[in-house]
Design an enzyme around this catalytic site. Sequence first.
Site, PDB file in Angstrom:
ATOM      1  N   SER A 118     -37.369  81.631  17.539  1.00  0.00           N
ATOM      2  CA  SER A 118     -37.252  82.689  16.565  1.00  0.00           C
ATOM      3  C   SER A 118     -37.636  84.059  17.114  1.00  0.00           C
ATOM      4  CB  SER A 118     -38.112  82.366  15.349  1.00  0.00           C
ATOM      5  OG  SER A 118     -39.480  82.388  15.686  1.00  0.00           O
TER       6      SER A 118
ATOM      7  N   LYS B 296     -42.674  91.362  17.872  1.00  0.00           N
ATOM      8  CA  LYS B 296     -41.881  90.669  16.844  1.00  0.00           C
ATOM      9  C   LYS B 296     -42.278  91.186  15.460  1.00  0.00           C
ATOM     10  CE  LYS B 296     -40.712  85.780  15.841  1.00  0.00           C
ATOM     11  NZ  LYS B 296     -41.094  84.390  16.186  1.00  0.00           N
TER      12      LYS B 296
ATOM     13  N   SER C 152     -40.313  78.846  19.759  1.00  0.00           N
ATOM     14  CA  SER C 152     -39.841  80.183  19.393  1.00  0.00           C
ATOM     15  C   SER C 152     -40.167  81.282  20.385  1.00  0.00           C
ATOM     16  CB  SER C 152     -40.373  80.566  18.009  1.00  0.00           C
ATOM     17  OG  SER C 152     -39.667  79.867  17.009  1.00  0.00           O
TER      18      SER C 152
END
Lengths: 545, 545
Positions: A191, A116, A215
Amino acid sequence: MSDVRKTIAGGATWQEVAEDRRRHRDATDRSPLPEDLSIINTDVEELARCLASGEWSATIVVRAFLRRASDAQGMVNCVAELLVDRALERAEYLDCYWMEHKKPVGPLHGVPISVKEHIAMKGLDLNAGFVSWVGRVAEEDALLLQILWDAGAVFYARTTQPQTLMHLETSSNLYGVCANPFNTSLTAGGSSGGEGALVGLRASVLGIGTDIGGSIRSPAANNGIFGFKPTSGRLPVLGWSAPMEGCEAILGTIGPLSTSLEGIKLFMKTVIDGKPWLRSPDLVAMDWRDTAGMFGEKLKVGVIWDDGVVKPHPPINRALHKVIGKLQKSQKFEVVDWIPKDHGRAWSIIAGLYFADGGAQTSEAINASGESWRPLSKWIVKENPHIKKHDVTSLWAACAERDEYRRQYAELWNERADVDVILCPAGPGVAPKLDAARYWGYTSQWNLLDYPAVVFPIRDWVSVRKDGEGDTPAHDPREYIPRSEADKFNWAQWDMYGAKGYKGAPISLQLVGRRYDDEKLLAALEVILKETGLPTAAPPTRPWN
Amino acid sequence: MSDVRKTIAGGATWQEVAEDRRRHRDATDRSPLPEDLSIINTDVEELARCLASGEWSATIVVRAFLRRASDAQGMVNCVAELLVDRALERAEYLDCYWMEHKKPVGPLHGVPISVKEHIAMKGLDLNAGFVSWVGRVAEEDALLLQILWDAGAVFYARTTQPQTLMHLETSSNLYGVCANPFNTSLTAGGSSGGEGALVGLRASVLGIGTDIGGSIRSPAANNGIFGFKPTSGRLPVLGWSAPMEGCEAILGTIGPLSTSLEGIKLFMKTVIDGKPWLRSPDLVAMDWRDTAGMFGEKLKVGVIWDDGVVKPHPPINRALHKVIGKLQKSQKFEVVDWIPKDHGRAWSIIAGLYFADGGAQTSEAINASGESWRPLSKWIVKENPHIKKHDVTSLWAACAERDEYRRQYAELWNERADVDVILCPAGPGVAPKLDAARYWGYTSQWNLLDYPAVVFPIRDWVSVRKDGEGDTPAHDPREYIPRSEADKFNWAQWDMYGAKGYKGAPISLQLVGRRYDDEKLLAALEVILKETGLPTAAPPTRPWN
């Protein structure tokens, strides 16, 4: 790759910065590279074995994943940056090392790992989804990446996250919207949605996400893969980038997404064997423990069918019933209902602590560039009825209320002392329509309690049935009286779109353990999957192939 | 015992409330009770054996300690309340249990334990040293006491603490000043000073204190006994009473004071074997671990002679030299200097986080009754140059600075990876003159870092020499240039009083481990004491006998 990046500080408009970032991303996306389905269809534990034995070279493997990631980016828009040069250089080093020493550098020798974007990589941008932060360049790798690097990993892709990092979707002005690979009208979740989609497409078999309200688990659930949020203090977050540094009222965690349960376990063991607490003293000095004797002859599973706040859609209820049915047929399990205690209050507590400055730092990070507010940013910061600009005294009172809730929940578990794990939905439905992921309770509950939680796919019912059979409303929509605005919204979605609207969406569930029972939780999931014949890995071929 | 206690809420003046509390205390102090030196001179591990075997009855034992505690109260004013009726009733129950079952109820069967007042006991006052809080009655025992109770403990004395709980002395308007038993012109230390004096006088062989800046270790050092501040999250603090509930920037800990190292270990193991994390989910689920293999053939000891901020008085320097000399003569140890890193900055960080509301809640608790401010309350709240009324944003920044300091200190230790433990002073001198304990750095350093730290007595030089030999100033006071106001104050004390002024004061040192190395630290201390011939227990007879 442009040498001079456009930034707000450099005088560019927010639209110019965003366009430049996308241009940079596309410049990193250099096909053609070989595609090899036999490689990308191999789960990480087997990949690691093939690489350690020298059967496959790190270069061959990472080229296959780079190509697949390039394709995935074209399909669902999940990549922030491909690291072709870095990855090939790293793979070449590892291949040379193997040739010379005839052994791997570590347990992840040559294993490609996607990351990420807001987890720092030396020399690369670290924008965390904010246009105004473009131009912040990481001075060194995040500690987690240093440990994985020492274990032999190859980092080859950086994935997208939403503006604020606080959506259960992935929508930003920098990179746009990440769609769900199984049905592009749905969200990939967030997320860590870029990760979720990349792993869902098998363009990664092991990725790294972060989770403060769901997330990791929302993208895992929405993409039919495994995702694990460990107890805080077990994996190092040192070197990630986010607003509100120094906040400790609710702790975010870092964790793996993988096509296989073995991948999750390999990741956890490798990182914790690196003794990260010696470098990041906020962590607990706790080894990755052997699970022998952690539970008795029977595994006792508590079931949450419904959290009492928002009732799950029919596909989730159907999946839970089928899994429970299988558990009940086995002599190895005992199943009991777990009555949720005040999960609505839990949401009000955690939602009031996410932005204890009233959202000031997050708002500042958005407004500094003039970029527009994405709908879910508005929803969580500006339309969140629980948000409060605390002073120190009210913050302490809110933390004391949080502690008391945690204590009461621990006592609830003590009263049911023989329950080993809780089985529950991972959300109030399958992957929501875009901009509709507005109920966090099924995941944020376990962030508030800081319990480890793992999401896993249900292969037999891998997606919502095409014909909607059995997924008709559980009620007459004209007669159902919603319990709350959130319940009303969730059911309006189902009433509006029905089974057809969610066609193809994977179905997943969540297993939860007590605090620090990370090892026991994953071992319990393994027993559940193996004893009931549920998949321990996402399928090698996917509907979109 | 008066049934109707006087309180501020009940309309009494603060002087009346304080007088009534003392009247209550004196009413609980009911002699005559038998005194038996053979009992009070027995350390807790041996006491537990004699009680478990039935050789001694719980009643005989607790009566001896009640009598001794009554004497101790008369000598140095360390008791808030004696629990004669409760303790005798409990002891009788345990004796009956033993008679019936011929076995103990648990590892602490009949062991008398003294407890600092602000740790809740059901049905008793819980004032935490504030006149305005008199009348707060605990609804249940603190979790720690519940676990000890289940292990068979007998609670027989509650001990005093200072106003605010934030002095390294013990001075309050409720109970007055607790003096040092070895020299009544000196302080017994604080904030667990009542415990320190009681254990120093062998009126207790195992007591419970609390520590956020030195509050277990200062009384242990000043009274020549063992005192242990564990890593936070290992022992339950649930049920203690203090201002600023919900604050987590600096975590206080609870811990034992004992006449013996074995007593410290017995306490830790018993409480942690009770799995307190199941009831207090802020704790780490970490068993009390076996120390086999925790260090190599040689134990490597880092030495801090001087923290670079306030130079210790000559007796401390002399004690360190003697211990180091012994270590160096043994093949089992390697000794290296440990250069302190920014201990002055560490103090500014922790002192700025103790009262993040600018001292509002503490001031309110004092002012609500109209009681006067004790000198050291003024010093730490009103004259503390680091105190700040934070808002949430500045609090986060201060916490981030704290985390960065902790990270840097961890890296410092990594660079000296083979150091097992740090040996250092427990304070800048022996027990200070009353109202002169104004430097916390030698203890608060390890609270900021959350490292476990244990204080132990040096028997061969149990007190400052009567003739002051070797304890002349290490400098010419007319020429010494102090590094700071704190250094100047500390040396002015020595220059003013000299060795004669501190006559009789015990000398103690401190051993510190890395975070969560609690078990290793105590094992290392045991090796150090045994290999060098230093005492593992405070002497059975004391100078004042």
